[in-house]
Motif scaffolding. Structure first.
Motif, PDB file in Angstrom:
ATOM      1  N   ARG A   1      46.556  30.043  34.142  1.00 29.38           N
ATOM      2  CA  ARG A   1      45.564  31.101  34.363  1.00 29.38           C
ATOM      3  C   ARG A   1      46.104  32.182  35.300  1.00 29.38           C
ATOM      4  N   LEU A   2      46.693  31.761  36.421  1.00 28.40           N
ATOM      5  CA  LEU A   2      47.173  32.734  37.401  1.00 28.40           C
ATOM      6  C   LEU A   2      48.283  33.615  36.828  1.00 28.40           C
ATOM      7  N   PHE A   3      49.269  32.987  36.180  1.00 28.58           N
ATOM      8  CA  PHE A   3      50.426  33.775  35.741  1.00 28.58           C
ATOM      9  C   PHE A   3      50.140  34.571  34.467  1.00 28.58           C
ATOM     10  N   GLU A   4      49.159  34.133  33.691  1.00 23.89           N
ATOM     11  CA  GLU A   4      48.713  34.983  32.576  1.00 23.89           C
ATOM     12  C   GLU A   4      48.015  36.227  33.128  1.00 23.89           C
ATOM     13  N   ARG A   5      47.182  36.059  34.140  1.00 28.39           N
ATOM     14  CA  ARG A   5      46.488  37.211  34.722  1.00 28.39           C
ATOM     15  C   ARG A   5      47.476  38.161  35.403  1.00 28.39           C
ATOM     16  N   LEU A   6      48.518  37.590  35.982  1.00 29.10           N
ATOM     17  CA  LEU A   6      49.533  38.421  36.642  1.00 29.10           C
ATOM     18  C   LEU A   6      50.467  39.095  35.638  1.00 29.10           C
TER      19      LEU A   6
ATOM     20  N   ALA B   1      40.299  28.621  45.125  1.00 27.45           N
ATOM     21  CA  ALA B   1      39.580  29.433  46.106  1.00 27.45           C
ATOM     22  C   ALA B   1      39.443  30.899  45.710  1.00 27.45           C
ATOM     23  N   VAL B   2      40.409  31.432  44.950  1.00 25.98           N
ATOM     24  CA  VAL B   2      40.421  32.886  44.728  1.00 25.98           C
ATOM     25  C   VAL B   2      40.498  33.242  43.238  1.00 25.98           C
ATOM     26  N   CYS B   3      41.572  32.827  42.583  1.00 22.37           N
ATOM     27  CA  CYS B   3      41.741  33.172  41.169  1.00 22.37           C
ATOM     28  C   CYS B   3      41.018  32.130  40.325  1.00 22.37           C
ATOM     29  N   ARG B   4      39.701  32.094  40.517  1.00 21.91           N
ATOM     30  CA  ARG B   4      38.863  31.098  39.853  1.00 21.91           C
ATOM     31  C   ARG B   4      38.534  31.572  38.442  1.00 21.91           C
TER      32      ARG B   4
ATOM     33  N   PRO C   1      37.258  35.347  38.937  1.00 19.44           N
ATOM     34  CA  PRO C   1      38.140  35.546  40.095  1.00 19.44           C
ATOM     35  C   PRO C   1      37.552  36.459  41.165  1.00 19.44           C
ATOM     36  N   LEU C   2      37.906  36.172  42.402  1.00 15.23           N
ATOM     37  CA  LEU C   2      37.453  36.959  43.547  1.00 15.23           C
ATOM     38  C   LEU C   2      38.565  37.934  43.930  1.00 15.23           C
ATOM     39  N   CYS C   3      38.725  38.958  43.106  1.00 11.59           N
ATOM     40  CA  CYS C   3      39.880  39.852  43.260  1.00 11.59           C
ATOM     41  C   CYS C   3      39.877  40.616  44.578  1.00 11.59           C
ATOM     42  N   GLY C   4      38.710  40.933  45.076  1.00 16.48           N
ATOM     43  CA  GLY C   4      38.652  41.661  46.336  1.00 16.48           C
ATOM     44  C   GLY C   4      39.212  40.868  47.501  1.00 16.48           C
ATOM     45  N   ALA C   5      39.246  39.553  47.364  1.00 10.38           N
ATOM     46  CA  ALA C   5      39.759  38.696  48.437  1.00 10.38           C
ATOM     47  C   ALA C   5      41.169  38.205  48.135  1.00 10.38           C
ATOM     48  N   CYS C   6      41.805  38.777  47.106  1.00  9.62           N
ATOM     49  CA  CYS C   6      43.083  38.226  46.636  1.00  9.62           C
ATOM     50  C   CYS C   6      44.274  39.013  47.170  1.00  9.62           C
ATOM     51  N   ALA C   7      45.219  38.288  47.741  1.00  8.52           N
ATOM     52  CA  ALA C   7      46.424  38.920  48.295  1.00  8.52           C
ATOM     53  C   ALA C   7      47.345  39.459  47.197  1.00  8.52           C
ATOM     54  N   LEU C   8      47.140  39.030  45.957  1.00  6.86           N
ATOM     55  CA  LEU C   8      48.008  39.449  44.850  1.00  6.86           C
ATOM     56  C   LEU C   8      47.454  40.658  44.086  1.00  6.86           C
ATOM     57  N   ARG C   9      46.299  41.167  44.502  1.00  2.00           N
ATOM     58  CA  ARG C   9      45.591  42.120  43.641  1.00  2.00           C
ATOM     59  C   ARG C   9      46.379  43.399  43.360  1.00  2.00           C
ATOM     60  N   ARG C  10      47.211  43.845  44.305  1.00  2.09           N
ATOM     61  CA  ARG C  10      47.931  45.112  44.083  1.00  2.09           C
ATOM     62  C   ARG C  10      48.953  45.002  42.959  1.00  2.09           C
TER      63      ARG C  10
ATOM     64  N   PRO D   1      47.726  43.046  36.995  1.00  2.93           N
ATOM     65  CA  PRO D   1      47.116  43.883  35.957  1.00  2.93           C
ATOM     66  C   PRO D   1      45.685  43.475  35.645  1.00  2.93           C
ATOM     67  N   ALA D   2      45.353  42.217  35.814  1.00  6.02           N
ATOM     68  CA  ALA D   2      43.994  41.770  35.503  1.00  6.02           C
ATOM     69  C   ALA D   2      42.999  42.294  36.521  1.00  6.02           C
ATOM     70  N   ALA D   3      43.461  42.627  37.711  1.00  2.00           N
ATOM     71  CA  ALA D   3      42.551  43.140  38.739  1.00  2.00           C
ATOM     72  C   ALA D   3      42.357  44.636  38.618  1.00  2.00           C
TER      73      ALA D   3
ATOM     74  N   GLU E   1      34.565  40.719  41.651  1.00  2.00           N
ATOM     75  CA  GLU E   1      34.961  39.906  40.519  1.00  2.00           C
ATOM     76  C   GLU E   1      35.588  40.808  39.468  1.00  2.00           C
ATOM     77  N   CYS E   2      36.772  40.418  38.957  1.00  2.00           N
ATOM     78  CA  CYS E   2      37.402  41.240  37.934  1.00  2.00           C
ATOM     79  C   CYS E   2      37.053  40.703  36.563  1.00  2.00           C
ATOM     80  N   SER E   3      37.463  41.426  35.551  1.00  2.00           N
ATOM     81  CA  SER E   3      36.932  41.168  34.216  1.00  2.00           C
ATOM     82  C   SER E   3      37.651  40.100  33.431  1.00  2.00           C
ATOM     83  N   SER E   4      38.808  39.581  33.934  1.00  2.00           N
ATOM     84  CA  SER E   4      39.553  38.627  33.105  1.00  2.00           C
ATOM     85  C   SER E   4      38.902  37.266  33.097  1.00  2.00           C
TER      86      SER E   4
HETATM   87  S1  SF4 Z   1      43.707  39.947  41.489  1.00  2.00           S
HETATM   88 FE1  SF4 Z   1      42.096  38.705  40.554  1.00  2.00          FE
HETATM   89  S2  SF4 Z   1      42.877  38.055  38.542  1.00  2.00           S
HETATM   90 FE2  SF4 Z   1      44.615  38.814  39.777  1.00  2.00          FE
HETATM   91  S3  SF4 Z   1      45.492  36.993  40.731  1.00  2.00           S
HETATM   92 FE3  SF4 Z   1      44.037  37.841  42.186  1.00  2.00          FE
HETATM   93  S4  SF4 Z   1      42.075  36.817  41.781  1.00  2.00           S
HETATM   94 FE4  SF4 Z   1      43.429  36.441  40.019  1.00  2.00          FE
END
Ligand code: SF4
Length: 228
Positions: free
Chosen positions: A149-154, A194-197, A200-209, A212-214, A225-228
């Protein structure tokens, strides 16, 4: 799957979530039994089952095989599918003793050890790799649903790749760094819980920048929450 991207994700997760220091177990054998019990259930349920088992018997293969099968199944009840899991635990204990216990199985090279694990009833690739990495300290990458899930979203996995394809790609990119491989899998699980559920809680995610899913719903709000 390039090494630079994978190492950047690792460093970001480690910085954001801190070291997870897996696997939570006192012995290598406990890691093995825990890896079997955690199939299709939460780790808290495994902890309850292991505590009940410890109340009845020492956590070693001979002692578990000496336990009445019905009592073993009852001890494992909190882990779910306890009749199936008790059979799997007994089957694993028999195979483990036949192989000469930890010393005998640890003498095998990693491909042979992996093949031995996969030949035991109820042990699939993810369970085998959990055991190889956390009980035998072998350089393998564990692939689970959180990883996909995480690496598909990334955008680093397309989706639908075979388990072995993903495992090889990560191992090739990361190299045989066992502490990193242990920590990376633990961080992915923590991030997935906790985050990429599922939502997903994209606003709290350190990877969001870099995600692409965010991007479709990126926000400066603390939790979005993002749309993926
Ligand atoms: S930004 Fe959102 S979809 Fe992307 S890794 Fe973080 S929680 Fe997951």
């Amino acid at each position: 799957m390039d090494a630079e991207s994978l190492r950047r994700v690792y460093a970001t997760l480690l910085d954001a979530l801190g070291a997870q220091d897996w696997w939570p177990a006192q012995t290598a054998f406990e890691v093995m039994i825990g890896a079997i019990l955690t199939q299709n259930t939460a780790w808290t349920n495994v902890e309850r089952a292991l505590a009940r088992l410890r109340e009845r018997v020492a956590l070693d293969a001979e002692a578990i095989l000496g336990l009445d099968p019905a009592e073993l199944a009852d001890a494992l009840r909190p882990s779910g599918y306890f009749n199936v899991k008790s059979q799997r635990v007994r089957g694993f204990c028999r195979a483990y003793l036949d192989a000469g216990g930890f010393e005998g199985s640890d003498a095998l090279a990693t491909p042979a050890l992996r093949a031995w694990l996969l030949a035991i009833n109820g042990i699939g690739p993810e369970t085998a790799d959990d055991i190889l990495l956390y009980a035998f300290h072998r350089p393998v990458f564990v692939v689970d649903a959180y990883t996909r899930r995480l690496f598909e979203r990334l955008g680093l996995l397309a989706g639908g790749e075979a388990y072995e394809h993903i495992r090889h790609a990560f191992e090739e990119a990361l190299g045989p760094d066992v502490p990193m491989l242990k920590e990376y899998h633990a961080l992915i699980v923590s991030q997935g819980k906790a985050v990429c559920r599922t939502r997903p809680l994209c606003g709290a995610c350190a990877l969001r920048r870099d995600c692409p899913a965010a991007s479709a719903s990126s926000s400066d709000s603390p939790v979005s929450e993002c749309s993926s």
